[in-house]
Design a protein around this motif. Structure first.
Motif, PDB file in Angstrom:
ATOM      1  N   PRO A  40       0.833  -1.211   0.000  1.00 57.90           N
ATOM      2  CA  PRO A  40       0.000   0.000   0.000  1.00 57.90           C
ATOM      3  C   PRO A  40       0.866   1.260   0.000  1.00 57.90           C
ATOM      4  CG  PRO A  40      -0.727  -1.561   1.690  1.00 57.90           C
ATOM      5  CD  PRO A  40       0.597  -2.045   1.200  1.00 57.90           C
ATOM      6  N   LYS A  41       0.374   2.306  -0.632  1.00 59.11           N
ATOM      7  CA  LYS A  41       1.058   3.599  -0.561  1.00 59.11           C
ATOM      8  C   LYS A  41       1.229   3.996   0.893  1.00 59.11           C
ATOM      9  CE  LYS A  41      -0.584   5.547  -4.935  1.00 59.11           C
ATOM     10  NZ  LYS A  41      -1.467   6.563  -5.569  1.00 59.11           N
ATOM     11  N   GLY A  42       2.377   4.597   1.208  1.00 60.50           N
ATOM     12  CA  GLY A  42       2.632   5.036   2.577  1.00 60.50           C
ATOM     13  C   GLY A  42       3.322   3.998   3.446  1.00 60.50           C
ATOM     14  N   THR A  43       3.688   2.856   2.864  1.00 61.93           N
ATOM     15  CA  THR A  43       4.343   1.783   3.624  1.00 61.93           C
ATOM     16  C   THR A  43       5.793   2.158   3.945  1.00 61.93           C
ATOM     17  OG1 THR A  43       2.952   0.086   2.631  1.00 61.93           O
ATOM     18  CG2 THR A  43       5.025  -0.659   3.588  1.00 61.93           C
ATOM     19  N   THR A  44       6.225   1.873   5.170  1.00 61.69           N
ATOM     20  CA  THR A  44       7.607   2.153   5.569  1.00 61.69           C
ATOM     21  C   THR A  44       8.537   1.047   5.071  1.00 61.69           C
ATOM     22  OG1 THR A  44       7.421   0.968   7.667  1.00 61.69           O
ATOM     23  CG2 THR A  44       6.828   3.317   7.664  1.00 61.69           C
ATOM     24  N   ALA A  45       9.821   1.373   5.053  1.00 59.04           N
ATOM     25  CA  ALA A  45      10.829   0.396   4.606  1.00 59.04           C
ATOM     26  C   ALA A  45      10.792  -0.858   5.472  1.00 59.04           C
ATOM     27  CB  ALA A  45      12.212   1.031   4.639  1.00 59.04           C
ATOM     28  N   LYS A  46      10.630  -0.684   6.772  1.00 62.20           N
ATOM     29  CA  LYS A  46      10.616  -1.840   7.677  1.00 62.20           C
ATOM     30  C   LYS A  46       9.429  -2.760   7.376  1.00 62.20           C
ATOM     31  CE  LYS A  46      10.708  -3.142  12.552  1.00 62.20           C
ATOM     32  NZ  LYS A  46      10.660  -2.676  13.967  1.00 62.20           N
ATOM     33  N   GLY A  91      26.567   8.668  -6.104  1.00 60.45           N
ATOM     34  CA  GLY A  91      25.919   8.875  -4.806  1.00 60.45           C
ATOM     35  C   GLY A  91      24.405   8.823  -4.861  1.00 60.45           C
ATOM     36  N   ILE A  92      23.878   8.162  -5.888  1.00 55.56           N
ATOM     37  CA  ILE A  92      22.413   8.079  -6.049  1.00 55.56           C
ATOM     38  C   ILE A  92      21.826   6.964  -5.190  1.00 55.56           C
ATOM     39  CG2 ILE A  92      20.563   7.609  -7.718  1.00 55.56           C
ATOM     40  CD1 ILE A  92      22.314   9.024  -9.816  1.00 55.56           C
ATOM     41  N   ILE A  93      22.611   5.900  -4.979  1.00 55.13           N
ATOM     42  CA  ILE A  93      22.153   4.847  -4.063  1.00 55.13           C
ATOM     43  C   ILE A  93      22.312   5.378  -2.640  1.00 55.13           C
ATOM     44  CG2 ILE A  93      22.521   2.504  -3.220  1.00 55.13           C
ATOM     45  CD1 ILE A  93      23.579   1.758  -5.958  1.00 55.13           C
ATOM     46  N   ARG A  94      21.228   5.389  -1.896  1.00 49.79           N
ATOM     47  CA  ARG A  94      21.243   6.001  -0.569  1.00 49.79           C
ATOM     48  C   ARG A  94      20.831   4.991   0.503  1.00 49.79           C
ATOM     49  NH1 ARG A  94      16.736   7.033  -3.377  1.00 49.79           N
ATOM     50  NH2 ARG A  94      14.719   6.996  -2.251  1.00 49.79           N
ATOM     51  N   THR A  95      21.177   5.308   1.727  1.00 47.72           N
ATOM     52  CA  THR A  95      20.806   4.465   2.864  1.00 47.72           C
ATOM     53  C   THR A  95      19.628   5.099   3.594  1.00 47.72           C
ATOM     54  OG1 THR A  95      23.080   3.687   3.150  1.00 47.72           O
ATOM     55  CG2 THR A  95      21.603   3.474   5.030  1.00 47.72           C
ATOM     56  N   GLU A  96      18.611   4.294   3.826  1.00 43.45           N
ATOM     57  CA  GLU A  96      17.410   4.779   4.497  1.00 43.45           C
ATOM     58  C   GLU A  96      17.114   3.927   5.732  1.00 43.45           C
ATOM     59  OE1 GLU A  96      15.990   7.447   3.725  1.00 43.45           O
ATOM     60  OE2 GLU A  96      16.276   7.829   1.580  1.00 43.45           O
ATOM     61  N   PHE A 111      15.334  -5.760  10.948  1.00 41.97           N
ATOM     62  CA  PHE A 111      15.662  -4.665  10.024  1.00 41.97           C
ATOM     63  C   PHE A 111      16.780  -3.782  10.579  1.00 41.97           C
ATOM     64  CE2 PHE A 111      15.279  -0.396   8.371  1.00 41.97           C
ATOM     65  CZ  PHE A 111      15.018  -0.584   7.021  1.00 41.97           C
ATOM     66  N   ILE A 112      17.784  -3.516   9.724  1.00 38.19           N
ATOM     67  CA  ILE A 112      18.868  -2.598  10.080  1.00 38.19           C
ATOM     68  C   ILE A 112      18.766  -1.326   9.232  1.00 38.19           C
ATOM     69  CG2 ILE A 112      21.365  -2.253  10.182  1.00 38.19           C
ATOM     70  CD1 ILE A 112      21.641  -5.313  10.464  1.00 38.19           C
ATOM     71  N   ARG A 113      18.771  -1.504   7.916  1.00 36.28           N
ATOM     72  CA  ARG A 113      18.675  -0.359   7.002  1.00 36.28           C
ATOM     73  C   ARG A 113      18.273  -0.861   5.619  1.00 36.28           C
ATOM     74  NH1 ARG A 113      24.072  -1.532   7.643  1.00 36.28           N
ATOM     75  NH2 ARG A 113      25.246  -1.952   5.707  1.00 36.28           N
ATOM     76  N   ALA A 114      17.989   0.086   4.746  1.00 35.46           N
ATOM     77  CA  ALA A 114      17.652  -0.248   3.360  1.00 35.46           C
ATOM     78  C   ALA A 114      18.526   0.588   2.426  1.00 35.46           C
ATOM     79  CB  ALA A 114      16.174   0.041   3.092  1.00 35.46           C
ATOM     80  N   GLU A 115      19.110  -0.073   1.428  1.00 39.54           N
ATOM     81  CA  GLU A 115      19.840   0.640   0.380  1.00 39.54           C
ATOM     82  C   GLU A 115      18.870   0.814  -0.790  1.00 39.54           C
ATOM     83  OE1 GLU A 115      23.341  -1.629  -0.427  1.00 39.54           O
ATOM     84  OE2 GLU A 115      24.188  -1.295   1.584  1.00 39.54           O
ATOM     85  N   VAL A 116      18.642   2.076  -1.176  1.00 41.41           N
ATOM     86  CA  VAL A 116      17.528   2.388  -2.074  1.00 41.41           C
ATOM     87  C   VAL A 116      17.971   3.250  -3.257  1.00 41.41           C
ATOM     88  CG1 VAL A 116      15.206   3.389  -2.219  1.00 41.41           C
ATOM     89  CG2 VAL A 116      16.000   2.414  -0.047  1.00 41.41           C
ATOM     90  N   TYR A 122      11.546   5.212   6.541  1.00 42.39           N
ATOM     91  CA  TYR A 122      11.500   5.713   5.172  1.00 42.39           C
ATOM     92  C   TYR A 122      10.226   5.221   4.490  1.00 42.39           C
ATOM     93  CZ  TYR A 122      12.422   5.818   0.136  1.00 42.39           C
ATOM     94  OH  TYR A 122      12.328   6.007  -1.221  1.00 42.39           O
ATOM     95  N   ILE A 123       9.515   6.133   3.802  1.00 39.60           N
ATOM     96  CA  ILE A 123       8.297   5.766   3.077  1.00 39.60           C
ATOM     97  C   ILE A 123       8.693   5.335   1.664  1.00 39.60           C
ATOM     98  CG2 ILE A 123       6.054   6.515   2.227  1.00 39.60           C
ATOM     99  CD1 ILE A 123       6.248   6.360   5.275  1.00 39.60           C
ATOM    100  N   VAL A 124       8.417   4.090   1.356  1.00 39.64           N
ATOM    101  CA  VAL A 124       8.805   3.522   0.062  1.00 39.64           C
ATOM    102  C   VAL A 124       8.033   4.220  -1.065  1.00 39.64           C
ATOM    103  CG1 VAL A 124       8.861   1.415  -1.337  1.00 39.64           C
ATOM    104  CG2 VAL A 124       9.335   1.304   1.132  1.00 39.64           C
ATOM    105  N   SER A 125       8.749   4.552  -2.153  1.00 42.53           N
ATOM    106  CA  SER A 125       8.135   5.163  -3.329  1.00 42.53           C
ATOM    107  C   SER A 125       7.921   4.118  -4.413  1.00 42.53           C
ATOM    108  CB  SER A 125       9.031   6.274  -3.883  1.00 42.53           C
ATOM    109  OG  SER A 125       9.146   7.336  -2.970  1.00 42.53           O
ATOM    110  N   ASP A 126       6.919   4.371  -5.247  1.00 44.46           N
ATOM    111  CA  ASP A 126       6.684   3.468  -6.372  1.00 44.46           C
ATOM    112  C   ASP A 126       7.911   3.433  -7.266  1.00 44.46           C
ATOM    113  OD1 ASP A 126       4.921   1.818  -8.026  1.00 44.46           O
ATOM    114  OD2 ASP A 126       5.010   3.479  -9.455  1.00 44.46           O
ATOM    115  N   GLY A 127       8.354   2.221  -7.598  1.00 41.94           N
ATOM    116  CA  GLY A 127       9.514   2.069  -8.467  1.00 41.94           C
ATOM    117  C   GLY A 127      10.841   1.980  -7.736  1.00 41.94           C
ATOM    118  N   ASP A 128      10.826   2.039  -6.411  1.00 40.94           N
ATOM    119  CA  ASP A 128      12.069   1.885  -5.655  1.00 40.94           C
ATOM    120  C   ASP A 128      12.641   0.487  -5.846  1.00 40.94           C
ATOM    121  OD1 ASP A 128      12.260   4.409  -4.614  1.00 40.94           O
ATOM    122  OD2 ASP A 128      11.524   3.894  -2.612  1.00 40.94           O
TER     123      ASP A 128
END
Length: 360
Positions: A294-300, A338-343, A314-319, A347-353
């Motif tokens: 669902p929209k608004g879902t966190t990384a965890k 530097g486009i790959i970032r740590t969240e 969960f520790i982190r997400a590379e996005v 973090y709210i997941v975006s469509d296409g992540d």
């Protein structure tokens, strides 16, 4: 989350369900062929997943999915238990959005429970039965709290105001979804607790064949758009079922030869949007996989979609996002720029992540 396929008997619900899921739900020329709901999973056609396959060249591409439920046909009087009314309404209670199949094709070999071809009447019958069911639930809920409200309980008084607004709206024979202001006052939990069927989004699916005129189609599309405030889609259920039985190569050849779009794919994508779902991707080993959340879902929480252990540890997400990968065509370049970032977990997941989860 799931979509319920509803409609009068013999309008093509099970045919569409079979085309969607490549199942073998019973399809016969008499009312109430479906008694218990059929449940099936269908994949979501995803051009982005195909492009990711070209970049990563995995052994396996796995699509996101949508669950569909083929619900027994409703008849006039269902809210009072006619036909399979009580079962029908209890099964609608469990789904998140509705796809109402409306018969627009004429075929003397298939029995019409109305005795005539009348698409607008079909729409109105089901709306009325769902309105009456909602009204019954609201009156029951009102009875449960009215004494507390009269005694001065503020929470009950606030609920009573909303219940009375809903009651007054339904008494005008109007579904709740038509009143955006009223709908905004009703929480998701209230929709479930009060079993409010007409608060759910509806997509009208007009089951057509080659003989249906454009004038008829235009009239119906305009009717549901202006009067019902809903979207619609056209689909030839019989043709789509026949196509679903071909292999992919034969199917594509047939569609190109007759210049046919996939109505099934359009239906799945539309329902995906109605369910408020987005897609993220993982690249693990030899598999690229699409996941729906669902929209608004966190990384965890998204990590838990893959496995509960990933959410717990969960520790982190590379996005990074699909659009960035398509632009540069290389994870290495994304890393260097530097486009790959740590969240973190919030973090709210975006469509296409595209996400790589790190966990204990």
């Amino acid at each position: 989350m799931e979509a319920g396929i509803i409609g009068l008997p013999n309008v093509g619900k099970s045919t569409i369900f079979n085309a969607l899921t490549k199942s073998n739900a019973n399809v016969s020329n008499f009312p109430f062929t479906t008694i218990e709901p059929n449940i099936g999973i269908t994949t979501v056609e995803d051009e982005r997943l195909i492009e990711l396959g070209k970049i990563f060249r995995p052994e396996k591409l796995t699509s996101a999915t949508v669950k569909f439920v083929d619900i027994a046909g409703l008849v006039r009087g269902a809210s009072k238990g006619e036909g399979l009314g009580n079962k029908f309404l209890s099964h609608i209670r469990e789904v998140d959005v509705l796809v109402q199949v409306v018969r627009v094709f004429n075929d003397d070999s298939i029995v019409s429970t109305l005795g005539e071809l009348n698409p607008i009447n079909e729409i109105e019958i089901i709306d009325l039965e769902l309105i009456l069911s909602d009204l019954e639930q609201i009156l029951k809920a009102r009875e449960r709290i009215i004494n507390k409200a009269k005694s001065g309980d503020k929470d009950s008084q606030e609920k009573l105001v909303i219940l009375d607004e809903i009651r007054d709206h339904l008494n005008k024979n109007r579904p709740i979804r038509e009143n955006e202001l009223l709908l905004s006052k009703i929480s998701e939990s209230d929709i479930k607790n009060y079993e409010l069927h007409t608060a759910k989004s509806v997509l009208y699916l007009f089951n057509i064949n080659d003989s249906v005129s454009t004038d008829v189609i235009d009239t119906l599309v305009k009717f549901v758009s202006e009067k019902k405030k809903c979207d619609s889609i056209l689909l030839n259920a019989k043709l789509e079922l026949e196509l679903s039985e071909l292999n992919n190569e034969e199917k594509e050849k047939f569609r190109k030869e007759y210049n046919l779009k996939s109505g099934i794919n359009d239906l799945v994508k539309k329902v995906y949007e109605m369910l408020n779902l987005i897609t993220f991707y993982t690249v693990v080993g030899n598999e690229v996989r699409a996941w729906s959340i669902p929209k608004g879902t966190t990384a965890k929480t998204a990590a838990g979609k893959i496995h509960t252990d990933m959410e717990k540890g969960f520790i982190r997400a590379e996005v990074y996002n699909y659009n960035d990968l398509i632009k540069y065509r290389s994870e290495k370049i994304l890393f260097e720029r530097g486009i790959i970032r740590t969240e973190g977990k919030d973090y709210i997941v975006s469509d296409g992540d595209i996400i790589k989860f790190k966990f204990h």
